[in-house]
Design a protein around this motif. Structure first.
Motif, PDB file in Angstrom:
ATOM      1  N   GLU A   1      62.701  20.761 -11.474  1.00  0.00           N
ATOM      2  CA  GLU A   1      62.102  19.508 -10.990  1.00  0.00           C
ATOM      3  C   GLU A   1      60.616  19.741 -10.709  1.00  0.00           C
ATOM      4  N   THR A   2      59.755  18.972 -11.405  1.00  0.00           N
ATOM      5  CA  THR A   2      58.307  19.082 -11.152  1.00  0.00           C
ATOM      6  C   THR A   2      57.638  17.709 -11.193  1.00  0.00           C
ATOM      7  N   SER A   3      58.331  16.650 -10.751  1.00  0.00           N
ATOM      8  CA  SER A   3      57.746  15.312 -10.944  1.00  0.00           C
ATOM      9  C   SER A   3      56.611  15.007  -9.970  1.00  0.00           C
ATOM     10  N   CYS A   4      56.565  15.741  -8.851  1.00  0.00           N
ATOM     11  CA  CYS A   4      55.512  15.456  -7.865  1.00  0.00           C
ATOM     12  C   CYS A   4      54.903  16.774  -7.386  1.00  0.00           C
ATOM     13  N   ASP A   5      55.006  17.091  -6.101  1.00  0.00           N
ATOM     14  CA  ASP A   5      54.346  18.305  -5.611  1.00  0.00           C
ATOM     15  C   ASP A   5      55.318  19.434  -5.286  1.00  0.00           C
ATOM     16  N   GLU A   6      56.618  19.237  -5.585  1.00  0.00           N
ATOM     17  CA  GLU A   6      57.572  20.314  -5.334  1.00  0.00           C
ATOM     18  C   GLU A   6      57.997  20.945  -6.653  1.00  0.00           C
ATOM     19  N   THR A   7      57.876  22.285  -6.750  1.00  0.00           N
ATOM     20  CA  THR A   7      58.449  22.996  -7.887  1.00  0.00           C
ATOM     21  C   THR A   7      59.851  23.375  -7.442  1.00  0.00           C
TER      22      THR A   7
ATOM     23  N   LEU B   1      74.710  26.586  -5.877  1.00  0.00           N
ATOM     24  CA  LEU B   1      74.604  28.050  -5.826  1.00  0.00           C
ATOM     25  C   LEU B   1      73.209  28.493  -5.391  1.00  0.00           C
ATOM     26  N   ALA B   2      72.186  27.715  -5.747  1.00  0.00           N
ATOM     27  CA  ALA B   2      70.822  28.083  -5.363  1.00  0.00           C
ATOM     28  C   ALA B   2      69.951  26.841  -5.343  1.00  0.00           C
ATOM     29  N   ASP B   3      68.999  26.844  -4.390  1.00  0.00           N
ATOM     30  CA  ASP B   3      68.088  25.708  -4.262  1.00  0.00           C
ATOM     31  C   ASP B   3      66.730  26.262  -3.852  1.00  0.00           C
ATOM     32  N   ALA B   4      65.939  26.687  -4.852  1.00  0.00           N
ATOM     33  CA  ALA B   4      64.640  27.300  -4.573  1.00  0.00           C
ATOM     34  C   ALA B   4      63.544  26.254  -4.747  1.00  0.00           C
ATOM     35  N   VAL B   5      62.701  26.118  -3.726  1.00  0.00           N
ATOM     36  CA  VAL B   5      61.627  25.125  -3.792  1.00  0.00           C
ATOM     37  C   VAL B   5      60.317  25.775  -3.373  1.00  0.00           C
ATOM     38  N   ALA B   6      59.271  25.564  -4.199  1.00  0.00           N
ATOM     39  CA  ALA B   6      57.918  25.976  -3.816  1.00  0.00           C
ATOM     40  C   ALA B   6      57.103  24.696  -3.740  1.00  0.00           C
TER      41      ALA B   6
ATOM     42  N   VAL C   1      45.998  19.258  -9.036  1.00  0.00           N
ATOM     43  CA  VAL C   1      46.343  20.357  -8.125  1.00  0.00           C
ATOM     44  C   VAL C   1      47.849  20.640  -8.223  1.00  0.00           C
ATOM     45  N   ALA C   2      48.644  19.568  -8.298  1.00  0.00           N
ATOM     46  CA  ALA C   2      50.102  19.725  -8.390  1.00  0.00           C
ATOM     47  C   ALA C   2      50.479  20.438  -9.689  1.00  0.00           C
ATOM     48  N   SER C   3      49.860  20.029 -10.811  1.00  0.00           N
ATOM     49  CA  SER C   3      50.192  20.626 -12.107  1.00  0.00           C
ATOM     50  C   SER C   3      49.904  22.121 -12.103  1.00  0.00           C
ATOM     51  N   ARG C   4      48.733  22.489 -11.579  1.00  0.00           N
ATOM     52  CA  ARG C   4      48.344  23.900 -11.536  1.00  0.00           C
ATOM     53  C   ARG C   4      49.316  24.698 -10.667  1.00  0.00           C
ATOM     54  N   ALA C   5      49.692  24.097  -9.532  1.00  0.00           N
ATOM     55  CA  ALA C   5      50.619  24.782  -8.625  1.00  0.00           C
ATOM     56  C   ALA C   5      51.987  24.975  -9.293  1.00  0.00           C
ATOM     57  N   HIS C   6      52.456  23.976 -10.059  1.00  0.00           N
ATOM     58  CA  HIS C   6      53.735  24.119 -10.774  1.00  0.00           C
ATOM     59  C   HIS C   6      53.677  25.289 -11.745  1.00  0.00           C
ATOM     60  N   LEU C   7      52.557  25.356 -12.444  1.00  0.00           N
ATOM     61  CA  LEU C   7      52.385  26.399 -13.459  1.00  0.00           C
ATOM     62  C   LEU C   7      52.488  27.784 -12.824  1.00  0.00           C
ATOM     63  N   GLU C   8      51.853  27.925 -11.658  1.00  0.00           N
ATOM     64  CA  GLU C   8      51.877  29.221 -10.981  1.00  0.00           C
ATOM     65  C   GLU C   8      53.242  29.532 -10.364  1.00  0.00           C
ATOM     66  N   ALA C   9      53.930  28.483  -9.895  1.00  0.00           N
ATOM     67  CA  ALA C   9      55.181  28.718  -9.158  1.00  0.00           C
ATOM     68  C   ALA C   9      56.405  28.797 -10.066  1.00  0.00           C
ATOM     69  N   MET C  10      56.303  28.291 -11.286  1.00  0.00           N
ATOM     70  CA  MET C  10      57.489  28.102 -12.119  1.00  0.00           C
ATOM     71  C   MET C  10      58.329  29.360 -12.336  1.00  0.00           C
ATOM     72  N   VAL C  11      57.746  30.389 -12.918  1.00  0.00           N
ATOM     73  CA  VAL C  11      58.541  31.575 -13.252  1.00  0.00           C
ATOM     74  C   VAL C  11      59.090  32.268 -11.997  1.00  0.00           C
ATOM     75  N   PRO C  12      58.259  32.500 -10.963  1.00  0.00           N
ATOM     76  CA  PRO C  12      58.825  33.101  -9.737  1.00  0.00           C
ATOM     77  C   PRO C  12      59.945  32.268  -9.123  1.00  0.00           C
ATOM     78  N   THR C  13      59.830  30.935  -9.175  1.00  0.00           N
ATOM     79  CA  THR C  13      60.867  30.089  -8.556  1.00  0.00           C
ATOM     80  C   THR C  13      62.164  30.165  -9.365  1.00  0.00           C
ATOM     81  N   ILE C  14      62.054  30.219 -10.679  1.00  0.00           N
ATOM     82  CA  ILE C  14      63.251  30.373 -11.519  1.00  0.00           C
ATOM     83  C   ILE C  14      63.915  31.722 -11.217  1.00  0.00           C
ATOM     84  N   GLN C  15      63.114  32.754 -11.099  1.00  0.00           N
ATOM     85  CA  GLN C  15      63.673  34.086 -10.813  1.00  0.00           C
ATOM     86  C   GLN C  15      64.348  34.123  -9.448  1.00  0.00           C
ATOM     87  N   ARG C  16      63.718  33.455  -8.488  1.00  0.00           N
ATOM     88  CA  ARG C  16      64.275  33.408  -7.130  1.00  0.00           C
ATOM     89  C   ARG C  16      65.626  32.692  -7.140  1.00  0.00           C
TER      90      ARG C  16
END
Ligand code: KG4
Ligand code: ZN
Length: 367
Positions: free
Chosen positions: A11-17, A28-33, A49-64
């Protein structure tokens, strides 16, 4: 149990990754950045700002999320992603990531609707949704009454806001009171100390000739701003808690009144409330009282599942898999104004069944 679909949702429609993992109706898991702190000084979400933050948070949040769920990416039965509605650039980051993971892992891709996901998430809290489901969806971008005979294929809008969304009204009133952003949680907090009957603010679209299921919060917001300005002009102190409580009472009064009317008119004996504003404590307590009086069963997910998260997307994706809905194709677009009537987005080139999708993944794009 183990034959229930294991789905990862993005989910990346607004400011939460948000990245969630569910198995059927089990979370089973609910990781939010969240990038909310980066937007606070602007008083609203800044799309770039939101788009850039999603880009940075995406892979770590999936791994988490994978770690939290204790599953391997190869075990997944599908990858679901919010295809819209939302901020175009922000959605694009999620859709691109979902395609990359689905393609690399050889898993089917499911583009789903953010609003239908807000409804479907309740399956993680209260089990299978009744059909049809009556839903009151209240968030920063939407306020709608929806009747969903089938959450994967058929969502029908009964009414929606003609101006501001309920959450937007909370955010704007918080700004007028100087309480910061986002406004909902802080107004909710102040309101607990205030008198909800201190000031009688207007209830939008509740006259005898007004549309029965539509909402309007812009007049209310203006009335609050005028009241506060007047006090300041007179050099008096603004009773923040009373203003917050009285404003919140006006919003929740209209929302619950119209939602119960929709249930009664359509012969539906239960009500689901979702979206960020469903985290509001007064909306919850008032809906409980009024639903009990009307003989309606109330379903509201816990607050963390009401605000934007990946688990809700995974929940709808799992429902798509369980019901054998077709996977999306690789041209799945991010659609910032995706209509609520489309819970599932097959893609630009037409839907594929899971087998064809995997085949296409193996052979790549052939235009
Ligand atoms: O669903 P959501 O997380 O994002 C959108 O899709 O919009 O909803 C965010 C909205 C914001 O306007 C926020 O102020 C509001 O939900 N909100 C609340 C509360 N918690 C969040 N509004 C009222 N009371 C709350 N406790
Ligand atoms: Zn939302």
């Amino acid at each position: 149990m183990t034959d229930e679909p294991l789905v990862l949702g993005i989910e990346t429609s607004c400011d939460e990754t948000g990245v969630g993992i569910v198995r059927g109706h089990t979370l089973l898991a609910d990781a939010v950045a969240s990038s909310v702190d980066e937007h606070a000084r602007f008083g609203g979400v800044v799309p770039e700002v939101a788009s850039r933050a999603h880009l940075e948070a995406m892979v770590p949040t999936i791994q988490r999320a994978l770690k939290e769920a204790g599953v391997a990416a190869s075990d997944l039965d599908g990858i679901a992603v919010t295809a819209g509605p939302g901020l175009a650039g922000a959605l694009l980051v999620g859709v691109a990531a979902a395609k990359a993971y689905a393609y690399a892992l050889g898993k089917p891709l499911y583009g789903v609707n953010h609003l239908a996901s807000h409804i479907c998430v309740d399956q993680l809290e209260h089990g299978a949704l009744p059909e049809p489901t009556m839903a009151l969806l209240v968030s920063g971008g939407h306020s709608s009454l929806l009747l969903a005979p089938d959450i994967t294929t058929d969502v029908r809008p009964l009414g929606s806001t003609i101006d501001d969304a309920a959450g937007e009204a909370f955010d704007k009133v918080a700004r007028v009171l100087g309480l910061g952003f986002p406004g909902g949680p802080v107004v909710d907090r102040y309101a607990r100390e205030g008198d909800p009957s201190a000031i009688r603010f207007p209830r939008g679209l509740t006259g005898p000739r007004d549309p029965v299921y539509d909402f309007s919060f812009s007049g209310l917001k203006t009335a609050v701003a005028r009241w506060v300005e007047e006090r300041r002009r007179e050099g008096k102190q603004v009773p923040i808690a009373d203003v917050a409580a009285s404003f919140q009472e006006a919003v929740t009064d209209v929302l619950t009144r119209k939602a119960i009317r929709a249930c009664k008119d359509n012969g539906v004996d239960h009500l689901m409330i979702g979206g960020g504003v469903a985290a509001n404590s007064r909306l919850r307590s008032m809906a409980e009282e009024r639903c009990a009086d009307a003989g309606i069963r109330l379903r509201v997910p816990r607050p963390k599942l009401c605000t934007d998260n990946g688990a809700m997307v995974a929940a709808l994706g799992a429902e798509m898999v369980a019901r054998g809905r077709p996977a999306s194709d690789w041209e799945l677009p991010a659609d910032s104004s995706l209509p609520v009537t489309e819970p599932h987005v097959p893609g630009a080139g037409g839907a594929l069944d899971a087998h064809t999708a995997l085949h296409a993944a193996g052979h790549g794009h052939t235009h």
